[in-house]
Structures are given as C-alpha cells and as structure tokens.
Design a protein around this motif. Structure first.
Motif, short mmCIF file in Angstrom:
data_model
loop_
_atom_site.label_atom_id
_atom_site.label_comp_id
_atom_site.label_asym_id
_atom_site.label_seq_id
_atom_site.Cartn_x
_atom_site.Cartn_y
_atom_site.Cartn_z
N LYS A 193 -162.12 -30.94 2.60
CA LYS A 193 -163.35 -30.33 3.10
C LYS A 193 -163.76 -30.90 4.45
CE LYS A 193 -165.83 -28.81 -1.06
NZ LYS A 193 -167.10 -28.94 -1.82
N GLU A 194 -163.50 -32.21 4.64
CA GLU A 194 -163.98 -32.87 5.85
C GLU A 194 -163.16 -34.13 6.11
OE1 GLU A 194 -168.06 -35.19 7.36
OE2 GLU A 194 -167.85 -34.46 5.28
N VAL A 236 -161.14 -38.98 4.06
CA VAL A 236 -161.44 -37.56 3.93
C VAL A 236 -162.29 -37.30 2.69
CG1 VAL A 236 -159.31 -36.89 5.10
CG2 VAL A 236 -159.34 -37.06 2.61
N ARG A 237 -163.01 -36.18 2.76
CA ARG A 237 -163.70 -35.66 1.58
C ARG A 237 -162.87 -34.49 1.07
NH1 ARG A 237 -168.73 -36.63 0.35
NH2 ARG A 237 -169.20 -37.15 2.53
N VAL A 238 -162.37 -34.58 -0.16
CA VAL A 238 -161.46 -33.57 -0.69
C VAL A 238 -162.23 -32.44 -1.36
CG1 VAL A 238 -159.67 -35.30 -1.03
CG2 VAL A 238 -161.17 -34.71 -2.94
N ASP A 239 -161.56 -31.32 -1.54
CA ASP A 239 -162.11 -30.19 -2.28
C ASP A 239 -161.75 -30.39 -3.75
OD1 ASP A 239 -162.72 -27.78 -3.49
OD2 ASP A 239 -162.05 -26.57 -1.79
N PRO A 240 -162.71 -30.74 -4.60
CA PRO A 240 -162.39 -31.07 -6.00
C PRO A 240 -161.85 -29.89 -6.80
CG PRO A 240 -164.77 -30.95 -5.67
CD PRO A 240 -164.16 -30.86 -4.32
N ASP A 241 -162.10 -28.66 -6.33
CA ASP A 241 -161.59 -27.49 -7.04
C ASP A 241 -160.10 -27.28 -6.81
OD1 ASP A 241 -164.14 -26.88 -8.03
OD2 ASP A 241 -164.65 -25.73 -6.23
N LYS A 242 -159.57 -27.86 -5.74
CA LYS A 242 -158.16 -27.65 -5.40
C LYS A 242 -157.32 -28.91 -5.49
CE LYS A 242 -159.41 -24.12 -1.95
NZ LYS A 242 -159.36 -23.76 -0.51
N ILE A 255 -153.13 -37.49 -2.13
CA ILE A 255 -153.96 -36.30 -2.29
C ILE A 255 -153.03 -35.12 -2.47
CG2 ILE A 255 -155.70 -34.84 -1.18
CD1 ILE A 255 -156.60 -37.36 0.38
N VAL A 256 -153.07 -34.50 -3.65
CA VAL A 256 -152.09 -33.47 -3.99
C VAL A 256 -152.80 -32.24 -4.54
CG1 VAL A 256 -150.43 -35.29 -4.53
CG2 VAL A 256 -151.73 -34.23 -6.38
N PRO A 257 -152.16 -31.06 -4.47
CA PRO A 257 -152.74 -29.87 -5.10
C PRO A 257 -152.90 -30.07 -6.60
CG PRO A 257 -150.98 -29.26 -3.59
CD PRO A 257 -150.91 -30.75 -3.74
N LYS A 258 -154.02 -29.61 -7.12
CA LYS A 258 -154.32 -29.83 -8.54
C LYS A 258 -153.25 -29.25 -9.44
CE LYS A 258 -158.53 -29.89 -9.86
NZ LYS A 258 -159.94 -29.55 -10.21
#
Length: 267
Positions: A193-194, A236-242, A255-258
């Motif tokens: 996200k950021e 970084v701020r990750v997208d928790p949905d992904k 940091i990996v795809p869910k």
C-alpha cells in the motif's frame, strides 16, 4: 504471537563470475536483458539439478507445450532474492554484438557452405557484475530436496553465465501478523500500500506462474509485474487482503502473495 507453518526458507548464497544475461522478451533481432535476475530465473537455476535426470525439457499439459521447470511450482511456494553488499541501482546494461546462426529462418535455397545468409549480428544485453554475491531464497515444504538442488546451481540465466554456490542454509519460517514490515528482499509492488522509508528501484519482472512457462505465449510482456528491489532495505505497509508476511528463524522477513502459501503448498 506468530503462528508456525510447515514451511522453510532455503537460502542459497551465490557468487556471480562475470555477470548475467536474462533475455527480456521484447524483440527478435535484439535481446535486451533484465537488469535484475527475476524470480523465474532463480527458479530456473534449480531446474537442471532437479529435473535433468527425470524429465524432458518440454512437457505437454492440457494441449500446451510447457517448460518442465513449471513442475517446480509443485515444490516451491515462492522465490525471492537480494544482492549482498551491492546496490542494484549500479547495474548498467551493456549491449554486446554477437554472431548467431539464422538457419531456422532462411530459405532452403540459401543454405549452402559459405552462404552469407547463415550468420547474422545480434545485439545482446549483459549485466557485468564480477564477483557480486546474490542470495536466492526458496520457500518450500520440502527443504531436503530443495537444499540438495540448490547446492548444484551452476548458472544464472543462459549457459554463458556460470556461478558458484558459496553456501546453502535452511531456516524454519513462521507467519508474522504485521502490516508494517522492513525487508531487504525483492517483492511485487501490488502487495504494498505504501513505501514508508528506504531506497529502492522498480523493475518489471515475471513472477513464478504456470502461464509464464507456456511455450509460444503470444505476449509475455503482459505477464510482467512491477517489482520493488530494495537498495538495502525498505519499510512498507502491506495490503493485508493480498499479502502474507513471513519471518524466518534468523529474523528476515518475506512479503509474498497470500495465495502462494495455500495454492502451491502441500497441506
């Protein structure tokens, strides 16, 4: 408290001899190179050791021809990497002129000894990084096999790009339930996200997927994803949905795809 997984990070420390070249699929007459070894190239580095004695280079699946490297996706959940003591901003592509054979595209009448149509000049992109150290990390639930394959890695990209494996280590991995994380490993931009802080570059790279290994795909550029490659590390701020955030036993974050932890893994 972090949840545990039956998942491991197999880390291969690799020393590049002169550099590497990994063809960026843009043109036929000229072959530029990716400036960073993509995750697919790190996966392909395992293929020779993993598949050479048991599988052909090409397999048929659902009426399509695929590189047999696709079968490693049944064992490898995710692949990432980072340079050690080297800033990826310093990579500079050099276009070398090479002679290559053109017989596949030449009419039969022009194929004879001494024919001027058999050979042509091709521009080929190369990244010169003599002696640079690269760490490739393979997330897997079969660490014994992957560790054995990783010790036999001998090239990065084409056959002209020899490398030496310095060491291979395996670390247990656990879930890290955090939204803000610092990592030094490359990651897809769509998971973020950021970017809060840290220096990095962005490159379009292929991520491991079955579609990438289909031979004759019409437009491989559509399969490229925007990746963040940290100069040292990024917060970084990750997208928790992904996103799934993982931490290994030595404290490194991935940091990996869910979906990769579930879809590619064995339950």
């Amino acid at each position: 408290m972090a949840k545990t997984l039956n998942l491991y990070a197999v880390s291969a420390t690799i020393q590049v001899h002169w550099g590497f070249t990994v063809a960026l699929p843009l043109y036929t007459a000229t072959q530029p190179t990716f400036k960073i070894p993509p995750p697919t190239t790190l996966l392909g580095a395992l293929a020779y050791q993993a598949l050479r004695s048991s599988r052909p280079e090409v397999i048929i699946e659902g009426g399509s021809l695929l590189s047999s490297t696709v079968e490693l996706l049944n064992v490898i959940n995710w692949v990432t990497g980072r340079f050690q003591d080297f800033n990826p901003k310093a990579t500079i592509e050099v276009i070398d002129l090479t002679r290559y054979i053109t017989t596949l595209g030449v009419r039969a009448g022009n194929l004879y000894p001494g024919s001027p149509y058999i050979w042509a000049v091709q521009g080929r992109g190369k990244i010169y990084l003599p002696g640079v150290i690269l760490e490739a990390v393979y997330l897997t639930r079969d660490p014994e096999s992957v560790e054995r394959w990783a010790t036999g890695i001998w090239r990065l990209g084409s056959r002209e790009c020899p490398v030496s494996v310095v060491e291979v280590n395996t670390y247990p991995v656990e879930l890290a339930p955090v939204d803000v994380v610092t990592t030094s490993f490359m990651l897809p931009e769509y998971l973020v996200k950021e970017v809060i802080e840290g220096d990095y570059i962005e490159e379009n790279l292929p991520e491991p997927s079955r579609e990438w290994y289909v031979l004759g795909v019409k437009d491989p550029l559509k399969l490229l994803k925007r990746f963040i490659i940290p100069s040292t590390s990024v917060k970084v701020r990750v997208d928790p949905d992904k996103t799934t955030v993982l931490r290994d036993s030595k404290g490194d974050y991935y940091i990996v795809p869910k979906a990769t932890v579930i879809v590619h893994g064995r339950s």
